[in-house]
Each structure stands twice: as C-alpha cells, then as structure tokens.
Scaffold this motif. Structure first.
Motif, PDB file in Angstrom:
ATOM      1  N   ALA A 227      25.393 -12.492 -20.570  1.00  0.00           N
ATOM      2  CA  ALA A 227      26.301 -13.130 -21.577  1.00  0.00           C
ATOM      3  C   ALA A 227      25.746 -14.599 -21.452  1.00  0.00           C
ATOM      4  CB  ALA A 227      27.722 -12.993 -21.037  1.00  0.00           C
ATOM      5  N   GLY A 228      25.508 -14.907 -20.493  1.00  0.00           N
ATOM      6  CA  GLY A 228      24.801 -16.467 -20.422  1.00  0.00           C
ATOM      7  C   GLY A 228      23.392 -16.644 -21.069  1.00  0.00           C
ATOM      8  N   LEU A 229      22.434 -15.429 -21.101  1.00  0.00           N
ATOM      9  CA  LEU A 229      21.290 -15.695 -21.849  1.00  0.00           C
ATOM     10  C   LEU A 229      21.809 -15.839 -23.288  1.00  0.00           C
ATOM     11  CD1 LEU A 229      19.017 -13.150 -20.075  1.00  0.00           C
ATOM     12  CD2 LEU A 229      18.900 -15.555 -19.951  1.00  0.00           C
ATOM     13  N   LYS A 230      22.552 -14.920 -23.745  1.00  0.00           N
ATOM     14  CA  LYS A 230      22.993 -14.680 -25.160  1.00  0.00           C
ATOM     15  C   LYS A 230      23.612 -15.985 -25.722  1.00  0.00           C
ATOM     16  CE  LYS A 230      25.698 -11.631 -28.226  1.00  0.00           C
ATOM     17  NZ  LYS A 230      27.044 -12.303 -28.589  1.00  0.00           N
ATOM     18  N   SER A 231      24.422 -16.606 -24.849  1.00  0.00           N
ATOM     19  CA  SER A 231      25.147 -17.971 -25.226  1.00  0.00           C
ATOM     20  C   SER A 231      23.907 -19.120 -25.312  1.00  0.00           C
ATOM     21  CB  SER A 231      26.455 -18.024 -24.444  1.00  0.00           C
ATOM     22  OG  SER A 231      26.080 -19.279 -23.621  1.00  0.00           O
ATOM     23  N   HIS A 232      23.138 -18.973 -24.222  1.00  0.00           N
ATOM     24  CA  HIS A 232      22.071 -20.162 -24.412  1.00  0.00           C
ATOM     25  C   HIS A 232      21.120 -19.913 -25.470  1.00  0.00           C
ATOM     26  CE1 HIS A 232      18.754 -22.181 -22.577  1.00  0.00           C
ATOM     27  NE2 HIS A 232      17.879 -21.355 -23.213  1.00  0.00           N
ATOM     28  N   ARG A 233      20.755 -18.703 -26.073  1.00  0.00           N
ATOM     29  CA  ARG A 233      20.045 -18.670 -27.214  1.00  0.00           C
ATOM     30  C   ARG A 233      20.944 -19.108 -28.250  1.00  0.00           C
ATOM     31  NH1 ARG A 233      14.564 -17.923 -25.967  1.00  0.00           N
ATOM     32  NH2 ARG A 233      14.580 -16.609 -23.975  1.00  0.00           N
ATOM     33  N   GLU A 234      22.130 -19.039 -28.451  1.00  0.00           N
ATOM     34  CA  GLU A 234      23.233 -19.393 -29.499  1.00  0.00           C
ATOM     35  C   GLU A 234      23.022 -20.755 -29.508  1.00  0.00           C
ATOM     36  OE1 GLU A 234      25.837 -15.165 -29.461  1.00  0.00           O
ATOM     37  OE2 GLU A 234      26.677 -16.991 -28.584  1.00  0.00           O
ATOM     38  N   LYS A 235      23.324 -21.447 -28.438  1.00  0.00           N
ATOM     39  CA  LYS A 235      23.395 -22.884 -28.253  1.00  0.00           C
ATOM     40  C   LYS A 235      21.861 -23.488 -28.702  1.00  0.00           C
ATOM     41  CE  LYS A 235      26.116 -23.376 -24.321  1.00  0.00           C
ATOM     42  NZ  LYS A 235      26.229 -23.477 -22.783  1.00  0.00           N
ATOM     43  N   ARG A 236      20.839 -22.916 -28.539  1.00  0.00           N
ATOM     44  CA  ARG A 236      19.490 -23.444 -28.806  1.00  0.00           C
ATOM     45  C   ARG A 236      19.479 -23.082 -30.651  1.00  0.00           C
ATOM     46  NH1 ARG A 236      17.144 -26.760 -25.574  1.00  0.00           N
ATOM     47  NH2 ARG A 236      16.482 -25.873 -23.561  1.00  0.00           N
ATOM     48  N   GLU A 237      19.944 -22.042 -30.899  1.00  0.00           N
ATOM     49  CA  GLU A 237      20.336 -21.823 -32.449  1.00  0.00           C
ATOM     50  C   GLU A 237      20.878 -22.950 -33.176  1.00  0.00           C
ATOM     51  OE1 GLU A 237      20.118 -17.980 -34.224  1.00  0.00           O
ATOM     52  OE2 GLU A 237      22.138 -18.592 -34.947  1.00  0.00           O
ATOM     53  N   GLN A 238      22.171 -23.299 -32.364  1.00  0.00           N
ATOM     54  CA  GLN A 238      22.900 -24.357 -33.064  1.00  0.00           C
ATOM     55  C   GLN A 238      22.451 -25.862 -32.967  1.00  0.00           C
ATOM     56  OE1 GLN A 238      25.571 -24.150 -34.785  1.00  0.00           O
ATOM     57  NE2 GLN A 238      25.452 -22.104 -34.728  1.00  0.00           N
ATOM     58  N   ALA A 239      21.432 -25.992 -31.873  1.00  0.00           N
ATOM     59  CA  ALA A 239      20.756 -27.271 -31.846  1.00  0.00           C
ATOM     60  C   ALA A 239      19.635 -27.396 -33.037  1.00  0.00           C
ATOM     61  CB  ALA A 239      20.049 -27.272 -30.715  1.00  0.00           C
ATOM     62  N   LEU A 240      18.831 -26.174 -33.350  1.00  0.00           N
ATOM     63  CA  LEU A 240      17.990 -26.149 -34.452  1.00  0.00           C
ATOM     64  C   LEU A 240      18.794 -26.416 -35.645  1.00  0.00           C
ATOM     65  CD1 LEU A 240      15.385 -23.180 -34.382  1.00  0.00           C
ATOM     66  CD2 LEU A 240      16.273 -24.427 -36.636  1.00  0.00           C
ATOM     67  N   ILE A 241      19.724 -25.647 -35.921  1.00  0.00           N
ATOM     68  CA  ILE A 241      20.373 -26.007 -37.366  1.00  0.00           C
ATOM     69  C   ILE A 241      20.932 -27.438 -37.478  1.00  0.00           C
ATOM     70  CG2 ILE A 241      22.593 -25.435 -38.388  1.00  0.00           C
ATOM     71  CD1 ILE A 241      22.475 -22.578 -37.645  1.00  0.00           C
ATOM     72  N   ALA A 242      21.336 -27.958 -36.171  1.00  0.00           N
ATOM     73  CA  ALA A 242      21.769 -29.459 -36.269  1.00  0.00           C
ATOM     74  C   ALA A 242      20.463 -30.167 -36.826  1.00  0.00           C
ATOM     75  CB  ALA A 242      22.390 -30.035 -34.984  1.00  0.00           C
ATOM     76  N   ARG A 243      19.365 -29.819 -36.252  1.00  0.00           N
ATOM     77  CA  ARG A 243      18.026 -30.944 -36.503  1.00  0.00           C
ATOM     78  C   ARG A 243      17.720 -30.538 -38.039  1.00  0.00           C
ATOM     79  NH1 ARG A 243      19.190 -34.163 -33.983  1.00  0.00           N
ATOM     80  NH2 ARG A 243      17.335 -35.251 -35.187  1.00  0.00           N
ATOM     81  N   LEU A 244      18.144 -29.459 -38.374  1.00  0.00           N
ATOM     82  CA  LEU A 244      17.671 -29.099 -40.057  1.00  0.00           C
ATOM     83  C   LEU A 244      18.742 -29.950 -40.724  1.00  0.00           C
ATOM     84  CD1 LEU A 244      17.112 -25.279 -39.738  1.00  0.00           C
ATOM     85  CD2 LEU A 244      15.585 -27.085 -40.774  1.00  0.00           C
ATOM     86  N   GLN A 245      19.778 -29.777 -40.474  1.00  0.00           N
ATOM     87  CA  GLN A 245      21.096 -30.667 -41.135  1.00  0.00           C
ATOM     88  C   GLN A 245      20.949 -32.381 -41.049  1.00  0.00           C
ATOM     89  OE1 GLN A 245      24.576 -29.042 -38.959  1.00  0.00           O
ATOM     90  NE2 GLN A 245      25.034 -27.683 -40.503  1.00  0.00           N
ATOM     91  N   ALA A 246      20.070 -32.490 -39.992  1.00  0.00           N
ATOM     92  CA  ALA A 246      19.730 -34.010 -39.660  1.00  0.00           C
ATOM     93  C   ALA A 246      18.767 -34.482 -40.699  1.00  0.00           C
ATOM     94  CB  ALA A 246      19.586 -34.466 -38.187  1.00  0.00           C
ATOM     95  N   GLY A 247      17.934 -33.602 -41.373  1.00  0.00           N
ATOM     96  CA  GLY A 247      16.770 -33.700 -42.254  1.00  0.00           C
ATOM     97  C   GLY A 247      15.461 -33.321 -41.867  1.00  0.00           C
ATOM     98  N   GLU A 248      15.423 -32.885 -40.482  1.00  0.00           N
ATOM     99  CA  GLU A 248      13.845 -32.634 -39.915  1.00  0.00           C
ATOM    100  C   GLU A 248      13.718 -31.033 -40.745  1.00  0.00           C
ATOM    101  OE1 GLU A 248      14.004 -32.847 -35.545  1.00  0.00           O
ATOM    102  OE2 GLU A 248      14.584 -35.081 -35.875  1.00  0.00           O
ATOM    103  N   ASN A 249      12.498 -31.179 -40.996  1.00  0.00           N
ATOM    104  CA  ASN A 249      12.035 -29.549 -41.351  1.00  0.00           C
ATOM    105  C   ASN A 249      10.928 -28.972 -40.792  1.00  0.00           C
ATOM    106  OD1 ASN A 249      10.361 -31.113 -43.072  1.00  0.00           O
ATOM    107  ND2 ASN A 249      11.733 -30.895 -44.778  1.00  0.00           N
ATOM    108  N   THR A 250      10.375 -29.521 -39.811  1.00  0.00           N
ATOM    109  CA  THR A 250       9.344 -28.580 -39.107  1.00  0.00           C
ATOM    110  C   THR A 250       9.487 -28.731 -37.790  1.00  0.00           C
ATOM    111  OG1 THR A 250       7.734 -30.610 -38.614  1.00  0.00           O
ATOM    112  CG2 THR A 250       7.723 -29.995 -40.830  1.00  0.00           C
ATOM    113  N   ILE A 251       8.896 -27.496 -37.097  1.00  0.00           N
ATOM    114  CA  ILE A 251       9.238 -27.096 -35.866  1.00  0.00           C
ATOM    115  C   ILE A 251       8.557 -28.381 -34.881  1.00  0.00           C
ATOM    116  CG2 ILE A 251       8.458 -25.371 -34.016  1.00  0.00           C
ATOM    117  CD1 ILE A 251       8.935 -23.179 -36.377  1.00  0.00           C
TER     118      ILE A 251
END
Ligand SMILES: [Zn+2]
Length: 303
Positions: A227-251
């Motif tokens: 459950a911890g691993l799953k939520s860790h990946r979900e948090k990373r995904e949210q962080a990535l979405i936040a970067r896209l929302q902030a206007g960054e678009n490359t990895i």
C-alpha cells in the motif's frame, strides 16, 4: 494514505547462510552499490534437495559460498526472478558446478517496441546471455521434496520478472518488485509502470506473510508495504502532474524539481522512472505527447 517506511538496517553476512525461516536460507553476494544496496540476496529453499533463487552476478566467490552453504545437499532447481546482471549471470556458473536446470520466465527483452534511436541507459543491466532450461509462467508450481512454490508473474521492473510464493502462504521471494530499503527502478523500455502497478494489485490479493527481496532485509508487513509503494508512486505522479500544470514540459526539466531530495548521482535513474510514469499517464489519456514519439526527450502536456 499509507506511508512508505524504508528499512536500511541490514547485516549482509557475506558468504554465510543466514536462516530466515525453516525452509529459507539467505546468502548475500558481496556486490554492494547504489542499485544493489548491500548486495544481491540469493536464497536456498528447502533442505536436502534444494532450490537456489537468484544465484546473483557472475561472481565465483559467491557461487563458492552457495556451494559451501549447500554442502552435502543437492541443488535441484536454479530459479531466476529476472534477467538483470546482479541476479541471473551466476546461473551459468552455478549450473557448471551442480548441473541443476535453470528456470525463468523468458529471455531479457523490452516491455514494448523500441522508439526510433532509443537506447536504454540501463540496458547494461540486462543479462542477454541467460540460458533457460525450463520456462515458467504465472500460476506454475515448482516443487521439491519438502517445499512447493507458486510462480507469480510480476512484470514492471522487467517484463520477465517472477516472484515465488510458498503454497502455505508463509512467504514470497519477491525479487526486485518490492524491497525494504528503497523503491524499485521502473525504467522503460525494460520496465513498465502500468505493469508494475498492476503487479502490486495482484500481490495485494495474496496472503503471503513475509517477503524475501532481492536486496536488503525481510519485509514483515507485505500488505501495508505494498500500500505504501502504491501511494508513493501515486504521489510521484501527482508531483509530475503539478510540474506539467506549472508549465514545464520535458522530463529533464522536471527531474531536478521533483527529485530534489534524491542523490544527484541517481538523477539518470530518476528520469527513467519519471519517463515510466509519463508513459503510464499517456496510456490512460491524462497526458499527451507533443512530439512524434513519446520518448525521454519529448515534450508533454496535460490533456
Ligand atoms: Zn537487483
């Protein structure tokens, strides 16, 4: 959300068999490193007629240690969790010594077709020379005299990743899918985040009481840990979405921000991990690629 707590407390006892359960002994290879922690764990299953899970790298000293730990016993199976250089090349050396057949899911291969000009920076980790005698699939049973293991196909870290669970639910050899000391690397094109998350859900349905991983110590609370691993990946995904929302678009732009708490020497691996998350977002229609191919260097935006 479940919190992920890593446990780095581990004494490798190189070259010596450590008994973890009546039918489980662990011998750790002396190959410590940023991706192997204190080294690769090889496991001896059963007594008398035994299986070796993951003979490790092509390290003669470690193979000697495995032969010594099983002196007076017969190795009947060599089981491979996945074809990475720190897990499977020792199979060839061990087979020369004991003659046991090598069991694995399949050869090292990418999880999807390669993009044009795609070279996987972690490709050197793949063991292209794995010689397999018996191919295993999900649900297969591997049996010795006094032990039986169910094969659980757990793709994600690699497409050919297997876990092996005792049929009495006492424990599961989980390879690099779950590790007590760190998250596992999921790096395209070898790895797939969609598969990795699916494999977590699959393991959640099982009742294994312990996990014995490819690196580091025993996981004693598998469900909470998953459950911890799953939520860790979900948090990373949210962080990535936040970067896209902030206007960054490359990895590469996003890695520096998102992985600011990660040792810079691991940023290359972090970029691949983010790429795996990006592929998973693209596959679900949440993100789209602005360039011809969804690669490590492409530009992305939210749909
Ligand atoms: Zn490994």
């Amino acid at each position: 959300m479940a919190d992920l707590k890593f446990d780095r407390d581990f004494s490798p006892a190189y070259g010596t068999a450590v008994t973890l359960a009546p039918d489980v002994r662990r011998v750790t290879c002396n190959n410590p490193g940023p991706f192997t922690f204190m080294g690769t764990n090889s496991y001896i299953v059963g007594h008398g007629k035994v299986a070796i899970i993951d003979p490790g790298p092509a390290d003669r000293q470690h193979i000697d240690a495995l032969m010594q730990a099983t002196a007076g016993e017969t190795i009947t199976h060599i089981l491979i969790t996945h074809s990475h250089a720190d897990h499977s090349p020792g199979a060839r050396l061990l087979k020369e010594r004991c003659g046991a057949p090598v069991y694995a899911e399949g050869i090292h291969r990418p999880t999807r077709p390669l993009h044009r000009d795609e070279a996987n920076p972690l490709d050197a980790e793949g063991d292209a020379n794995l010689d397999i005698d018996r191919f295993l699939g999900d649900g297969d049973l591997v049996q010795g005299d006094d032990w039986a293991l169910e094969v659980v196909h757990t793709p994600g870290h690699t497409v050919n990743h297997l876990a092996f669970g005792f049929t009495d639910d006492s424990g599961l050899f989980c390879g690099d899918h779950a590790m007590a000391w760190s998250t596992s690397i999921v790096a395209p094109p070898d790895g797939s985040m969609a598969s990795y998350m699916h494999s977590i859900s699959k393991l959640m349905l099982r009742q294994d009481r312990h996990y014995w991983p490819g690196h580091g110590g025993v996981i004693t609370n598998p469900h909470a840990f998953l459950a911890g691993l799953k939520s860790h990946r979900e948090k990373r995904e949210q962080a990535l979405i936040a970067r896209l929302q902030a206007g960054e678009n490359t990895i590469p732009d996003m890695v520096t921000t998102v992985y600011k708490d990660v040792d810079p020497s691991l940023h290359g691996a972090a970029a691949l991990s983010m790429f795996a998350q990006m592929e998973y977002l693209v596959a679900r229609g949440i993100v789209r690629c602005m360039d011809a191919e969804a690669t490590l260097s492409a530009r992305y935006q939210l749909v």
